[in-house]
Design a protein around this motif. Sequence first.
Motif, PDB file in Angstrom:
ATOM      1  N   ALA A   8     -24.049  -8.026   0.194  1.00 57.33           N
ATOM      2  CA  ALA A   8     -23.634  -9.002  -0.819  1.00 57.33           C
ATOM      3  C   ALA A   8     -24.784  -9.936  -1.196  1.00 57.33           C
ATOM      4  O   ALA A   8     -25.016 -10.205  -2.383  1.00 57.33           O
ATOM      5  CB  ALA A   8     -22.440  -9.812  -0.305  1.00 57.33           C
ATOM      6  N   ILE A   9     -25.518 -10.437  -0.197  1.00 57.80           N
ATOM      7  CA  ILE A   9     -26.631 -11.358  -0.455  1.00 57.80           C
ATOM      8  C   ILE A   9     -27.715 -10.669  -1.282  1.00 57.80           C
ATOM      9  O   ILE A   9     -28.204 -11.214  -2.287  1.00 57.80           O
ATOM     10  CB  ILE A   9     -27.233 -11.878   0.867  1.00 57.80           C
ATOM     11  CG1 ILE A   9     -26.226 -12.767   1.601  1.00 57.80           C
ATOM     12  CG2 ILE A   9     -28.531 -12.645   0.600  1.00 57.80           C
ATOM     13  CD1 ILE A   9     -25.846 -14.015   0.844  1.00 57.80           C
ATOM     14  N   ILE A  10     -28.090  -9.460  -0.877  1.00 52.70           N
ATOM     15  CA  ILE A  10     -29.144  -8.733  -1.592  1.00 52.70           C
ATOM     16  C   ILE A  10     -28.656  -8.351  -2.990  1.00 52.70           C
ATOM     17  O   ILE A  10     -29.419  -8.366  -3.956  1.00 52.70           O
ATOM     18  CB  ILE A  10     -29.588  -7.494  -0.798  1.00 52.70           C
ATOM     19  CG1 ILE A  10     -30.158  -7.926   0.561  1.00 52.70           C
ATOM     20  CG2 ILE A  10     -30.645  -6.696  -1.570  1.00 52.70           C
ATOM     21  CD1 ILE A  10     -30.409  -6.783   1.522  1.00 52.70           C
ATOM     22  N   GLY A  11     -27.364  -8.040  -3.122  1.00 51.57           N
ATOM     23  CA  GLY A  11     -26.792  -7.729  -4.428  1.00 51.57           C
ATOM     24  C   GLY A  11     -26.856  -8.925  -5.369  1.00 51.57           C
ATOM     25  O   GLY A  11     -27.146  -8.778  -6.561  1.00 51.57           O
ATOM     26  N   ILE A  12     -26.597 -10.117  -4.838  1.00 45.72           N
ATOM     27  CA  ILE A  12     -26.682 -11.339  -5.653  1.00 45.72           C
ATOM     28  C   ILE A  12     -28.123 -11.571  -6.104  1.00 45.72           C
ATOM     29  O   ILE A  12     -28.375 -11.877  -7.282  1.00 45.72           O
ATOM     30  CB  ILE A  12     -26.168 -12.563  -4.854  1.00 45.72           C
ATOM     31  CG1 ILE A  12     -24.653 -12.451  -4.629  1.00 45.72           C
ATOM     32  CG2 ILE A  12     -26.508 -13.866  -5.570  1.00 45.72           C
ATOM     33  CD1 ILE A  12     -24.089 -13.489  -3.678  1.00 45.72           C
ATOM     34  N   VAL A  13     -29.068 -11.412  -5.188  1.00 47.62           N
ATOM     35  CA  VAL A  13     -30.482 -11.596  -5.520  1.00 47.62           C
ATOM     36  C   VAL A  13     -30.907 -10.616  -6.603  1.00 47.62           C
ATOM     37  O   VAL A  13     -31.584 -10.981  -7.570  1.00 47.62           O
ATOM     38  CB  VAL A  13     -31.363 -11.424  -4.261  1.00 47.62           C
ATOM     39  CG1 VAL A  13     -32.845 -11.393  -4.635  1.00 47.62           C
ATOM     40  CG2 VAL A  13     -31.096 -12.555  -3.272  1.00 47.62           C
ATOM     41  N   GLU A  14     -30.483  -9.371  -6.467  1.00 46.47           N
ATOM     42  CA  GLU A  14     -30.826  -8.343  -7.461  1.00 46.47           C
ATOM     43  C   GLU A  14     -30.220  -8.674  -8.822  1.00 46.47           C
ATOM     44  O   GLU A  14     -30.899  -8.611  -9.853  1.00 46.47           O
ATOM     45  CB  GLU A  14     -30.335  -6.975  -6.995  1.00 46.47           C
ATOM     46  CG  GLU A  14     -30.244  -5.901  -8.061  1.00 46.47           C
ATOM     47  CD  GLU A  14     -31.565  -5.622  -8.760  1.00 46.47           C
ATOM     48  OE1 GLU A  14     -31.538  -5.163  -9.918  1.00 46.47           O
ATOM     49  OE2 GLU A  14     -32.627  -5.867  -8.156  1.00 46.47           O
ATOM     50  N   GLY A  15     -28.949  -9.042  -8.835  1.00 48.11           N
ATOM     51  CA  GLY A  15     -28.279  -9.348 -10.101  1.00 48.11           C
ATOM     52  C   GLY A  15     -28.906 -10.529 -10.823  1.00 48.11           C
ATOM     53  O   GLY A  15     -28.969 -10.549 -12.058  1.00 48.11           O
ATOM     54  N   LEU A  16     -29.400 -11.506 -10.061  1.00 44.27           N
ATOM     55  CA  LEU A  16     -29.989 -12.705 -10.662  1.00 44.27           C
ATOM     56  C   LEU A  16     -31.425 -12.491 -11.135  1.00 44.27           C
ATOM     57  O   LEU A  16     -31.897 -13.173 -12.045  1.00 44.27           O
ATOM     58  CB  LEU A  16     -29.960 -13.866  -9.655  1.00 44.27           C
ATOM     59  CG  LEU A  16     -28.591 -14.471  -9.341  1.00 44.27           C
ATOM     60  CD1 LEU A  16     -28.719 -15.510  -8.236  1.00 44.27           C
ATOM     61  CD2 LEU A  16     -27.977 -15.094 -10.590  1.00 44.27           C
ATOM     62  N   THR A  17     -32.142 -11.552 -10.526  1.00 47.55           N
ATOM     63  CA  THR A  17     -33.578 -11.405 -10.816  1.00 47.55           C
ATOM     64  C   THR A  17     -33.933 -10.179 -11.648  1.00 47.55           C
ATOM     65  O   THR A  17     -35.063 -10.093 -12.141  1.00 47.55           O
ATOM     66  CB  THR A  17     -34.392 -11.357  -9.510  1.00 47.55           C
ATOM     67  OG1 THR A  17     -33.921 -10.260  -8.689  1.00 47.55           O
ATOM     68  CG2 THR A  17     -34.258 -12.650  -8.728  1.00 47.55           C
ATOM     69  N   GLU A  18     -33.014  -9.247 -11.832  1.00 41.42           N
ATOM     70  CA  GLU A  18     -33.347  -8.004 -12.533  1.00 41.42           C
ATOM     71  C   GLU A  18     -33.816  -8.253 -13.956  1.00 41.42           C
ATOM     72  O   GLU A  18     -34.683  -7.543 -14.464  1.00 41.42           O
ATOM     73  CB  GLU A  18     -32.127  -7.062 -12.546  1.00 41.42           C
ATOM     74  CG  GLU A  18     -32.370  -5.739 -13.263  1.00 41.42           C
ATOM     75  CD  GLU A  18     -33.479  -4.907 -12.635  1.00 41.42           C
ATOM     76  OE1 GLU A  18     -34.300  -4.340 -13.398  1.00 41.42           O
ATOM     77  OE2 GLU A  18     -33.536  -4.821 -11.386  1.00 41.42           O
ATOM     78  N   PHE A  19     -33.278  -9.267 -14.621  1.00 38.30           N
ATOM     79  CA  PHE A  19     -33.592  -9.480 -16.035  1.00 38.30           C
ATOM     80  C   PHE A  19     -34.612 -10.596 -16.260  1.00 38.30           C
ATOM     81  O   PHE A  19     -34.828 -11.031 -17.383  1.00 38.30           O
ATOM     82  CB  PHE A  19     -32.307  -9.761 -16.807  1.00 38.30           C
ATOM     83  CG  PHE A  19     -31.283  -8.685 -16.591  1.00 38.30           C
ATOM     84  CD1 PHE A  19     -31.460  -7.423 -17.143  1.00 38.30           C
ATOM     85  CD2 PHE A  19     -30.178  -8.918 -15.799  1.00 38.30           C
ATOM     86  CE1 PHE A  19     -30.534  -6.424 -16.919  1.00 38.30           C
ATOM     87  CE2 PHE A  19     -29.244  -7.918 -15.575  1.00 38.30           C
ATOM     88  CZ  PHE A  19     -29.431  -6.660 -16.127  1.00 38.30           C
ATOM     89  N   LEU A  20     -35.224 -11.056 -15.181  1.00 36.89           N
ATOM     90  CA  LEU A  20     -36.276 -12.060 -15.284  1.00 36.89           C
ATOM     91  C   LEU A  20     -37.603 -11.437 -14.859  1.00 36.89           C
ATOM     92  O   LEU A  20     -37.624 -10.584 -13.962  1.00 36.89           O
ATOM     93  CB  LEU A  20     -35.956 -13.261 -14.392  1.00 36.89           C
ATOM     94  CG  LEU A  20     -34.701 -14.070 -14.746  1.00 36.89           C
ATOM     95  CD1 LEU A  20     -34.457 -15.157 -13.698  1.00 36.89           C
ATOM     96  CD2 LEU A  20     -34.828 -14.694 -16.131  1.00 36.89           C
ATOM     97  N   PRO A  21     -38.719 -11.860 -15.455  1.00 31.81           N
ATOM     98  CA  PRO A  21     -40.022 -11.272 -15.103  1.00 31.81           C
ATOM     99  C   PRO A  21     -40.585 -11.836 -13.804  1.00 31.81           C
ATOM    100  O   PRO A  21     -41.695 -12.383 -13.753  1.00 31.81           O
ATOM    101  CB  PRO A  21     -40.892 -11.638 -16.312  1.00 31.81           C
ATOM    102  CG  PRO A  21     -40.309 -12.900 -16.830  1.00 31.81           C
ATOM    103  CD  PRO A  21     -38.828 -12.784 -16.604  1.00 31.81           C
ATOM    104  N   VAL A  22     -39.790 -11.734 -12.732  1.00 32.92           N
ATOM    105  CA  VAL A  22     -40.191 -12.302 -11.442  1.00 32.92           C
ATOM    106  C   VAL A  22     -40.194 -11.250 -10.336  1.00 32.92           C
ATOM    107  O   VAL A  22     -40.495 -11.571  -9.183  1.00 32.92           O
ATOM    108  CB  VAL A  22     -39.261 -13.471 -11.050  1.00 32.92           C
ATOM    109  CG1 VAL A  22     -39.366 -14.600 -12.068  1.00 32.92           C
ATOM    110  CG2 VAL A  22     -37.814 -13.016 -10.914  1.00 32.92           C
TER     111      VAL A  22
END
Length: 270
Positions: A8-22
């Motif tokens: 769940a934690i890694i899924g949240i991180v992925e969902g928040l960062t996939e569309f940002l150039p980070v």
Amino acid sequence: MHTLFEAAIIGIVEGLTEFLPVSSTGHMILTQSLLNTQNDEVMKTFDFVIQLGAILAVVVIYWKRILSLFGLIKRKSESRSGRKLNLLHILIGIIPAGVVGFALNDFVDEKLFNSLTVIVGLVLGGILMIIAEKSKARPTTEVMDDLTYRQAFFIGLWQLVSIWPGFSRSGSTIAGGMLSGVSRAASADFTFIMAIPIMFGASGVYFLKNYHALSSSDFGFFAVGFVVAFIVALLAVVTFIKLVQRLKLTYFAYYRFAVAIIFAIYMLVS
């Protein structure tokens, strides 16, 4: 044993960062380091599978444009010339990273999936983004429908550097697009659509390569990560895509530098 909490934690991180150039991959590797998760074949496959979950949010947002690429629906061109983005643009854009990424798959897995390489990638990717913003190159292509095959190819070439974890696929391709005369907004749109076949292909390769290491007990772990990444990405995608289209890459570069410094200090003291 991987836990549902980690998923769940890694899924949240992925969902928040996939569309940002980070760099979503870089953030997942750093998050796994903080969680002290086991860096094995299951986790590496998991990373790509949940990225696919986030990418499905792009399919939801861009579904009309995607169907128009296959001629299933008609869409009015955004270009003054009447030109439209087509499948050949996508194919030209994904070939460089697809071929090189497949060839270097084992090397990247064994040598580059660690916190140190991510820190290096965050810094170098941030420098690239600042260079793109400071280049003062006046865009000749304002909307994605005006994208030329040559520009699609150059954006695809820039995607090669994102094979290094931490560089960021969107960051390198948006910066590369800007250096090739494509506006930030058009580069971002093309980047997100181009990510769909890239991530489907990468997820398929990793699954075929490591399916023997997976067991039925991993199903819940993968399912939770996939669903969480999809839901979080779906909630964030519209805001984040608009943010990337409008905000200068310099701001994201400063964020990357800050993350790199924090984790470098963490590695030194831990």
